[in-house]
Design a protein around this motif. Structure first.
Motif, PDB file in Angstrom:
ATOM      1  N   ASP A 144       1.543   1.675  -6.622  1.00  0.00           N
ATOM      2  CA  ASP A 144       0.159   1.219  -6.807  1.00  0.00           C
ATOM      3  C   ASP A 144      -0.168   0.071  -5.840  1.00  0.00           C
ATOM      4  N   HIS A 145      -1.305  -0.590  -6.099  1.00  0.00           N
ATOM      5  CA  HIS A 145      -1.719  -1.739  -5.286  1.00  0.00           C
ATOM      6  C   HIS A 145      -1.214  -3.044  -5.876  1.00  0.00           C
ATOM      7  N   ALA A 146      -0.627  -2.992  -7.044  1.00  0.00           N
ATOM      8  CA  ALA A 146      -0.114  -4.195  -7.692  1.00  0.00           C
ATOM      9  C   ALA A 146       1.090  -3.813  -8.536  1.00  0.00           C
ATOM     10  N   GLY A 147       1.930  -4.796  -8.847  1.00  0.00           N
ATOM     11  CA  GLY A 147       3.107  -4.492  -9.657  1.00  0.00           C
ATOM     12  C   GLY A 147       4.152  -5.565  -9.466  1.00  0.00           C
ATOM     13  N   GLU A 148       5.237  -5.448 -10.226  1.00  0.00           N
ATOM     14  CA  GLU A 148       6.263  -6.489 -10.223  1.00  0.00           C
ATOM     15  C   GLU A 148       7.055  -6.524  -8.907  1.00  0.00           C
ATOM     16  N   TRP A 149       7.133  -5.368  -8.239  1.00  0.00           N
ATOM     17  CA  TRP A 149       7.930  -5.276  -7.008  1.00  0.00           C
ATOM     18  C   TRP A 149       7.026  -4.944  -5.820  1.00  0.00           C
ATOM     19  N   LYS A 150       7.166  -5.731  -4.754  1.00  0.00           N
ATOM     20  CA  LYS A 150       6.347  -5.504  -3.555  1.00  0.00           C
ATOM     21  C   LYS A 150       7.157  -4.668  -2.565  1.00  0.00           C
ATOM     22  N   VAL A 151       6.511  -3.656  -2.015  1.00  0.00           N
ATOM     23  CA  VAL A 151       7.206  -2.753  -1.076  1.00  0.00           C
ATOM     24  C   VAL A 151       7.331  -3.428   0.296  1.00  0.00           C
ATOM     25  N   THR A 152       8.556  -3.451   0.829  1.00  0.00           N
ATOM     26  CA  THR A 152       8.752  -4.009   2.178  1.00  0.00           C
ATOM     27  C   THR A 152       8.947  -2.902   3.207  1.00  0.00           C
ATOM     28  N   SER A 153       9.411  -1.742   2.783  1.00  0.00           N
ATOM     29  CA  SER A 153       9.471  -0.587   3.692  1.00  0.00           C
ATOM     30  C   SER A 153       9.575   0.689   2.876  1.00  0.00           C
ATOM     31  N   MET A 154       9.130   1.767   3.491  1.00  0.00           N
ATOM     32  CA  MET A 154       9.088   3.047   2.785  1.00  0.00           C
ATOM     33  C   MET A 154       9.305   4.124   3.840  1.00  0.00           C
ATOM     34  N   ILE A 155      10.447   4.784   3.788  1.00  0.00           N
ATOM     35  CA  ILE A 155      10.776   5.752   4.845  1.00  0.00           C
ATOM     36  C   ILE A 155      11.193   7.086   4.219  1.00  0.00           C
ATOM     37  N   ALA A 156      10.561   8.179   4.664  1.00  0.00           N
ATOM     38  CA  ALA A 156      10.993   9.508   4.214  1.00  0.00           C
ATOM     39  C   ALA A 156      12.141   9.931   5.128  1.00  0.00           C
ATOM     40  N   LEU A 157      13.367   9.837   4.618  1.00  0.00           N
ATOM     41  CA  LEU A 157      14.540  10.167   5.440  1.00  0.00           C
ATOM     42  C   LEU A 157      14.714  11.672   5.581  1.00  0.00           C
ATOM     43  N   LYS A 158      14.375  12.396   4.519  1.00  0.00           N
ATOM     44  CA  LYS A 158      14.483  13.864   4.542  1.00  0.00           C
ATOM     45  C   LYS A 158      13.363  14.451   3.717  1.00  0.00           C
ATOM     46  N   GLY A 159      12.781  15.541   4.192  1.00  0.00           N
ATOM     47  CA  GLY A 159      11.762  16.238   3.414  1.00  0.00           C
ATOM     48  C   GLY A 159      10.422  15.526   3.473  1.00  0.00           C
ATOM     49  N   GLU A 160       9.538  16.027   2.638  1.00  0.00           N
ATOM     50  CA  GLU A 160       8.151  15.565   2.604  1.00  0.00           C
ATOM     51  C   GLU A 160       8.033  14.100   2.166  1.00  0.00           C
ATOM     52  N   PRO A 161       7.222  13.302   2.860  1.00  0.00           N
ATOM     53  CA  PRO A 161       7.024  11.911   2.417  1.00  0.00           C
ATOM     54  C   PRO A 161       6.198  11.837   1.133  1.00  0.00           C
ATOM     55  N   ILE A 162       6.118  10.655   0.533  1.00  0.00           N
ATOM     56  CA  ILE A 162       5.140  10.454  -0.534  1.00  0.00           C
ATOM     57  C   ILE A 162       4.156   9.398  -0.049  1.00  0.00           C
ATOM     58  N   GLU A 163       2.988   9.361  -0.684  1.00  0.00           N
ATOM     59  CA  GLU A 163       1.935   8.466  -0.219  1.00  0.00           C
ATOM     60  C   GLU A 163       2.396   7.002  -0.224  1.00  0.00           C
ATOM     61  N   SER A 164       2.033   6.278   0.835  1.00  0.00           N
ATOM     62  CA  SER A 164       2.419   4.865   0.943  1.00  0.00           C
ATOM     63  C   SER A 164       1.757   4.046  -0.146  1.00  0.00           C
ATOM     64  N   VAL A 165       2.511   3.083  -0.676  1.00  0.00           N
ATOM     65  CA  VAL A 165       1.959   2.168  -1.677  1.00  0.00           C
ATOM     66  C   VAL A 165       2.457   0.768  -1.329  1.00  0.00           C
ATOM     67  N   SER A 166       1.789  -0.252  -1.854  1.00  0.00           N
ATOM     68  CA  SER A 166       2.201  -1.621  -1.539  1.00  0.00           C
ATOM     69  C   SER A 166       3.082  -2.224  -2.634  1.00  0.00           C
ATOM     70  N   HIS A 167       3.028  -1.643  -3.844  1.00  0.00           N
ATOM     71  CA  HIS A 167       3.795  -2.201  -4.964  1.00  0.00           C
ATOM     72  C   HIS A 167       4.353  -1.076  -5.845  1.00  0.00           C
ATOM     73  N   ILE A 168       5.415  -1.406  -6.568  1.00  0.00           N
ATOM     74  CA  ILE A 168       5.941  -0.475  -7.575  1.00  0.00           C
ATOM     75  C   ILE A 168       6.155  -1.224  -8.881  1.00  0.00           C
ATOM     76  N   GLN A 169       5.775  -0.578  -9.935  1.00  0.00           N
ATOM     77  CA  GLN A 169       5.980  -1.116 -11.271  1.00  0.00           C
ATOM     78  C   GLN A 169       6.844  -0.133 -12.048  1.00  0.00           C
ATOM     79  N   LYS A 170       7.840  -0.647 -12.752  1.00  0.00           N
ATOM     80  CA  LYS A 170       8.717   0.216 -13.544  1.00  0.00           C
ATOM     81  C   LYS A 170       8.435  -0.094 -15.009  1.00  0.00           C
ATOM     82  N   ILE A 171       7.972   0.910 -15.748  1.00  0.00           N
ATOM     83  CA  ILE A 171       7.627   0.642 -17.149  1.00  0.00           C
ATOM     84  C   ILE A 171       8.271   1.652 -18.093  1.00  0.00           C
ATOM     85  N   SER A 172       8.559   1.184 -19.276  1.00  0.00           N
ATOM     86  CA  SER A 172       9.056   2.056 -20.330  1.00  0.00           C
ATOM     87  C   SER A 172       7.942   3.046 -20.680  1.00  0.00           C
TER      88      SER A 172
END
Ligand code: HEM
Length: 182
Positions: free
Chosen positions: A11-39
């Protein structure tokens, strides 16, 4: 709180800020600036830009001796000094899933020494494996690692070693996302 089912929300906000995002194999996923992990729960949820769902499950391949060693050494997520994280969704090929359980274990542990290699990086690297394949998700596994900046080079070395193994020749989609705790 559910402690086995989690949503990883890009998302655009969350507890973790993305510093890099690389599709090493296969189809990429849409770039985001933050990730939040929730129960979460098994109810389909589309939050943020994308949501990936994973379940903490039982061990499939680990035998008692390794299990006891892991439990004795490994650290939990959420250590205050572990300000860096990696979120690496992985899918394995049909060829992998067509193998029998004992053949998969042989490749992971005898030929690729996954656990033996990984064990050298404990307790510095805290890890958690989430299973996604059986709930119709685009990835088979969501992997999450947390470590202190002083252990960042060791983490790179671990990844480099694992990615050269026979096990990794069965990985057909892998997105490497690096994060810093806000
Ligand atoms: C599975 C240990 C690092 C990706 C496993 C399992 C163990 C393990 C014991 C088997 C679980 C079972 O019995 O079902 C470790 C240790 C690590 C480490 C000690 C050190 C930090 C990594 C890294 C990655 C990774 C860096 C990927 C970027 C996976 C995946 C599985 C797995 C995808 C599931 C494989 C499958 O079921 O086919 N790991 N691991 N691990 N690990 Fe690691």
């Amino acid at each position: 709180m559910n402690t086995t089912i989690f949503d990883f929300i890009g998302d655009h906000a969350g507890e973790w800020k993305v510093t890099s995002m690389i599709a090493l194999k296969g189809e990429p996923i849409e770039s985001v600036s933050h990730i939040q992990k929730i129960s979460s729960s098994l109810v389909p949820s589309k939050k943020g830009i994308w949501t990936l769902k994973g379940i903490v499950s039982n061990l499939r391949y680990t035998e008692k001796e390794d299990k006891d060693n892991l439990v004795a050494i490994q650290e939990d997520l959420g250590r205050s000094e572990a300000t860096l994280a990696a979120f690496i969704p992985i899918r394995k090929s049909e060829a992998w899933w067509n193998l029998a359980q004992d053949e998969r274990r042989k490749i992971m542990e005898n030929k690729s020494q996954h656990t033996q290699i990984g064990m050298k990086y404990l307790p510095a690297i805290a890890r958690k494996l989430f299973h996604s394949r059986d709930i119709g998700e685009p990835f088979d596994f969501l992997t999450w690692f947390e470590y202190a900046p002083a252990d960042a080079a060791a983490f790179e070395e671990l990844l480099e070693t694992l990615r050269k193994t026979e096990e990794w020749s069965y990985v057909d989609r892998e997105i490497d996302i690096r994060l810093v705790r806000i």
